[in-house]
Write a protein that holds these residues in place. Structure first.
Motif, short mmCIF file in Angstrom:
data_model
loop_
_atom_site.label_atom_id
_atom_site.label_comp_id
_atom_site.label_asym_id
_atom_site.label_seq_id
_atom_site.Cartn_x
_atom_site.Cartn_y
_atom_site.Cartn_z
N ARG A 168 0.80 -1.23 0.00
CA ARG A 168 0.00 0.00 0.00
C ARG A 168 0.83 1.28 0.00
O ARG A 168 0.54 2.21 -0.74
N TRP B 6 0.77 4.03 -2.93
CA TRP B 6 0.43 5.40 -2.61
C TRP B 6 1.53 6.36 -3.08
O TRP B 6 1.25 7.41 -3.64
N GLY C 212 -0.88 5.41 -7.24
CA GLY C 212 -1.78 4.31 -7.55
C GLY C 212 -1.19 3.26 -8.47
O GLY C 212 -1.89 2.36 -8.93
N PRO D 220 -7.71 2.66 -5.07
CA PRO D 220 -7.54 2.74 -3.61
C PRO D 220 -8.25 1.61 -2.87
O PRO D 220 -7.73 1.06 -1.91
N SER E 156 -6.28 -1.93 -2.99
CA SER E 156 -4.86 -1.97 -2.63
C SER E 156 -4.51 -3.01 -1.57
O SER E 156 -3.35 -3.16 -1.22
#
Length: 177
Positions: free
Chosen positions: A35, A39, A43, A81, A84
């Motif tokens: 993640r 981020w 993405g 999002p 993820s």
């Protein structure tokens, strides 16, 4: 992020990347939380599929910081999002065909079975095999040399194999590039 089909290659790479106070470890993809990496890259999850090691005339090529030159394919997965936490990395069939062709060209036809045997080893025994692989390297040359081969370690025979780099770049459909 580096992805290895061969757990043994991941351990060899980790051994070369590790420095005093900074240890690298190979972990299964299902245990890795990407993640923060996603981020940080808007993405996107960028990954490299390791196929083998860069070599020149029967010697492995080593980077200035001491790690081996990895020959790999690159890809990017766009991750929403909400997606993820569970990401499927689908290795492109063309990349997988290149990987298999290199192994077969080196005479490593049973590489899938070999990967299973490596995974069944305990950590201590696996690291002993990694040390043996490093000790048996036929030599190293600095980065900047012509990469004309791909090196692969044969876990079962405890020896290195070298395949002309042209085999990696040949098309998988039997036609020349």
């Amino acid at each position: 992020m580096s992805v290895y089909i061969s757990l043994f290659d991941a351990h060899i790479d980790a051994a070369f990347l590790s420095k005093p106070g900074e240890q690298y470890h190979a972990i299964p993809a299902c245990e890795f939380d990407p993640r923060e990496m996603i981020w940080s890259n808007d993405g996107n999850l960028h990954y490299f599929l390791h196929c083998g090691w860069g070599a020149s005339d029967g010697r492995l090529i080593i980077r200035r910081k001491g790690n081996l030159v990895s020959l790999c394919g690159m890809d990017t997965v766009k991750v929403s999002p909400e997606g993820s936490t569970a990401i499927d990395l689908n290795i492109d069939s063309k990349d997988l065909a290149h990987y298999n062709r290199m192994r077969d060209s080196a005479g490593l036809y049973a590489h899938e079975e070999c990967h299973s045997r490596v995974m069944a080893l305990g950590e201590r025994e696996r690291m002993q095999h990694v040390a043996r692989a490093i000790d048996s390297m036929p030599g190293m040359v600095p980065v900047g040399c012509d990469i004309n081969q791909m090196a692969m370690y044969d876990f079962d025979a405890a020896q290195w194999h070298f395949v002309p780099i042209d085999v990696l770049y040949a098309n998988t459909d039997g036609k020349e590039p």
